[in-house]
Design a protein around this motif. Structure first.
Motif, PDB file in Angstrom:
ATOM      1  N   VAL A  59       0.836  -1.198   0.000  1.00 46.60           N
ATOM      2  CA  VAL A  59       0.000   0.000   0.000  1.00 46.60           C
ATOM      3  C   VAL A  59       0.875   1.254   0.000  1.00 46.60           C
ATOM      4  CG1 VAL A  59      -1.759   1.272   1.306  1.00 46.60           C
ATOM      5  CG2 VAL A  59      -1.825  -1.239   1.217  1.00 46.60           C
ATOM      6  N   ALA A  60       0.545   2.204  -0.849  1.00 52.15           N
ATOM      7  CA  ALA A  60       1.238   3.498  -0.895  1.00 52.15           C
ATOM      8  C   ALA A  60       0.685   4.354   0.238  1.00 52.15           C
ATOM      9  CB  ALA A  60       1.031   4.163  -2.252  1.00 52.15           C
ATOM     10  N   LEU A  61       1.280   4.252   1.406  1.00 55.95           N
ATOM     11  CA  LEU A  61       0.752   4.924   2.595  1.00 55.95           C
ATOM     12  C   LEU A  61       0.613   6.430   2.417  1.00 55.95           C
ATOM     13  CD1 LEU A  61       2.517   3.061   5.540  1.00 55.95           C
ATOM     14  CD2 LEU A  61       0.144   2.889   4.793  1.00 55.95           C
ATOM     15  N   ALA A  62       1.531   7.051   1.705  1.00 49.31           N
ATOM     16  CA  ALA A  62       1.477   8.501   1.509  1.00 49.31           C
ATOM     17  C   ALA A  62       0.202   8.924   0.791  1.00 49.31           C
ATOM     18  CB  ALA A  62       2.700   8.980   0.747  1.00 49.31           C
ATOM     19  N   LYS A  63      -0.372   8.038  -0.005  1.00 48.71           N
ATOM     20  CA  LYS A  63      -1.617   8.348  -0.708  1.00 48.71           C
ATOM     21  C   LYS A  63      -2.837   8.086   0.170  1.00 48.71           C
ATOM     22  CE  LYS A  63       0.089   7.569  -5.344  1.00 48.71           C
ATOM     23  NZ  LYS A  63      -0.417   8.543  -6.268  1.00 48.71           N
ATOM     24  N   VAL A  64      -2.660   7.296   1.222  1.00 60.73           N
ATOM     25  CA  VAL A  64      -3.781   6.910   2.089  1.00 60.73           C
ATOM     26  C   VAL A  64      -3.975   7.898   3.228  1.00 60.73           C
ATOM     27  CG1 VAL A  64      -4.637   5.111   3.641  1.00 60.73           C
ATOM     28  CG2 VAL A  64      -3.496   4.477   1.511  1.00 60.73           C
ATOM     29  N   ALA A  65      -2.892   8.217   3.931  1.00 61.00           N
ATOM     30  CA  ALA A  65      -3.005   9.074   5.112  1.00 61.00           C
ATOM     31  C   ALA A  65      -1.631   9.603   5.506  1.00 61.00           C
ATOM     32  CB  ALA A  65      -3.587   8.273   6.277  1.00 61.00           C
ATOM     33  N   PRO A  66      -1.613  10.736   6.184  1.00 66.36           N
ATOM     34  CA  PRO A  66      -0.333  11.207   6.732  1.00 66.36           C
ATOM     35  C   PRO A  66       0.192  10.174   7.726  1.00 66.36           C
ATOM     36  CG  PRO A  66      -2.041  12.888   6.925  1.00 66.36           C
ATOM     37  CD  PRO A  66      -2.713  11.632   6.492  1.00 66.36           C
ATOM     38  N   HIS A  67       1.491  10.001   7.740  1.00 59.95           N
ATOM     39  CA  HIS A  67       2.084   9.017   8.636  1.00 59.95           C
ATOM     40  C   HIS A  67       3.573   9.310   8.795  1.00 59.95           C
ATOM     41  CE1 HIS A  67       3.248   7.482   4.731  1.00 59.95           C
ATOM     42  NE2 HIS A  67       4.181   6.758   5.349  1.00 59.95           N
ATOM     43  N   VAL A  68       4.160   8.632   9.756  1.00 59.32           N
ATOM     44  CA  VAL A  68       5.601   8.706   9.962  1.00 59.32           C
ATOM     45  C   VAL A  68       6.088   7.270  10.162  1.00 59.32           C
ATOM     46  CG1 VAL A  68       5.414   9.097  12.458  1.00 59.32           C
ATOM     47  CG2 VAL A  68       7.463   9.829  11.248  1.00 59.32           C
ATOM     48  N   VAL A  69       7.250   6.974   9.586  1.00 56.96           N
ATOM     49  CA  VAL A  69       7.892   5.671   9.773  1.00 56.96           C
ATOM     50  C   VAL A  69       9.122   5.911  10.639  1.00 56.96           C
ATOM     51  CG1 VAL A  69       9.008   3.703   8.666  1.00 56.96           C
ATOM     52  CG2 VAL A  69       7.080   4.852   7.532  1.00 56.96           C
ATOM     53  N   VAL A  70       9.224   5.108  11.687  1.00 55.14           N
ATOM     54  CA  VAL A  70      10.310   5.271  12.641  1.00 55.14           C
ATOM     55  C   VAL A  70      10.976   3.917  12.858  1.00 55.14           C
ATOM     56  CG1 VAL A  70      10.891   5.974  15.002  1.00 55.14           C
ATOM     57  CG2 VAL A  70       9.011   7.104  13.800  1.00 55.14           C
ATOM     58  N   PHE A  71      12.294   3.910  12.856  1.00 52.81           N
ATOM     59  CA  PHE A  71      13.039   2.728  13.268  1.00 52.81           C
ATOM     60  C   PHE A  71      13.565   2.993  14.671  1.00 52.81           C
ATOM     61  CE2 PHE A  71      12.863   1.911   8.792  1.00 52.81           C
ATOM     62  CZ  PHE A  71      12.760   0.530   8.733  1.00 52.81           C
ATOM     63  N   VAL A  72      13.482   1.983  15.515  1.00 55.22           N
ATOM     64  CA  VAL A  72      13.894   2.114  16.904  1.00 55.22           C
ATOM     65  C   VAL A  72      14.816   0.954  17.247  1.00 55.22           C
ATOM     66  CG1 VAL A  72      13.101   2.285  19.298  1.00 55.22           C
ATOM     67  CG2 VAL A  72      11.614   3.076  17.429  1.00 55.22           C
ATOM     68  N   VAL A  73      15.987   1.256  17.796  1.00 56.84           N
ATOM     69  CA  VAL A  73      16.826   0.206  18.361  1.00 56.84           C
ATOM     70  C   VAL A  73      16.640   0.272  19.867  1.00 56.84           C
ATOM     71  CG1 VAL A  73      18.524  -0.016  16.508  1.00 56.84           C
ATOM     72  CG2 VAL A  73      18.875   1.691  18.276  1.00 56.84           C
ATOM     73  N   ALA A  74      16.500  -0.897  20.476  1.00 60.01           N
ATOM     74  CA  ALA A  74      16.192  -0.966  21.902  1.00 60.01           C
ATOM     75  C   ALA A  74      17.129  -1.939  22.593  1.00 60.01           C
ATOM     76  CB  ALA A  74      14.746  -1.391  22.098  1.00 60.01           C
TER      77      ALA A  74
END
Length: 165
Positions: A59-74
Motif C-alpha cells: 500500500v502506498a501509505l502517503a496516498k492513504v493518510a499522513p504518517h511517519v515511519v520510525v526505526f527504533v533500536v532498543a
C-alpha cells in the motif's frame, strides 16, 4: 535449511510471487513453464511447508493518510529469557509496531513503527516505558524518504544451494 528440497521451478515460483503476489495461477504456470495442475500442486506444497507466509498488497501509505515511519533500536536491562519473552509479547500487542527483529551487536531489538505522527509515536514509547518491560535505552530514527523497498533477491540467495529434485 528447508524441510523439503527446492528446485529451480520452486525458486522461480517464489521469486515471481514475491514480486507479483496477485499473478493468476495460469500466468504463473506459463512463466515457470508448467501446466496449471503441477504448478498449483507445487504452490500448495510451498504454502503448506511454510515457504509462503501470506499474500498482501504493498500500500502506498502517503496516498492513504499522513504518517511517519520510525526505526527504533532498543536495549533491555536484563538479558534473561523471561525479559525477552515479556518484551516480545508487549511488542506483539501494538499494531503500530509493524516489524521487530531480535538483533546482535550491542542492542537487542530493531523495530519498525508506523504511526500518524511523532506525537502518537511518543505515546507508544511512553506506554512501553510505563509497562516496566526493562527497556534500558532506545534510539529513534525517523525515515525522511523512501529510497528502496522490494522483495529479497531469492535467485541470488539460493543460487549455490538449490537442490535438484
Amino acid at each position: 535449511m528447508s524441510a523439503i528440497p527446492l528446485d529451480d521451478r520452486d525458486l522461480q515460483i517464489l521469486s515471481i510471487l514475491s514480486r507479483e503476489g496477485r499473478i493468476s495461477k495460469v500466468d504463473l504456470a506459463r512463466r515457470v513453464n508448467l501446466s496449471a495442475t503441477p504448478c498449483w500442486e507445487r504452490l500448495r506444497r510451498l504454502e503448506k511447508a511454510g515457504f509462503i507466509r501470506g499474500y498482501r498488497a504493498d500500500v502506498a501509505l502517503a496516498k492513504v493518510a499522513p504518517h511517519v515511519v520510525v526505526f527504533v533500536v532498543a536495549e533491555l536491562e536484563s538479558h534473561r529469557a523471561e525479559s525477552f519473552q515479556a518484551f516480545e509479547r508487549a511488542v506483539a500487542r501494538h499494531d503500530e509496531i509493524v516489524a521487530c527483529w531480535a538483533i546482535g551487536g550491542g542492542f537487542d531489538y530493531l523495530m519498525q513503527v508506523v504511526t500518524r505522527d511523532i506525537d502518537s509515536y511518543q505515546r507508544l514509547v511512553d506506554q512501553l516505558l510505563a509497562s516496566e518491560l526493562g527497556l534500558k535505552r532506545y534510539f529513534t530514527y525517523i525515515v525522511t524518504k523512501d529510497v528502496k523497498a522490494g522483495p529479497p533477491p531469492l535467485a541470488d540467495l539460493f543460487a549455490a544451494g538449490v537442490q535438484e529434485n
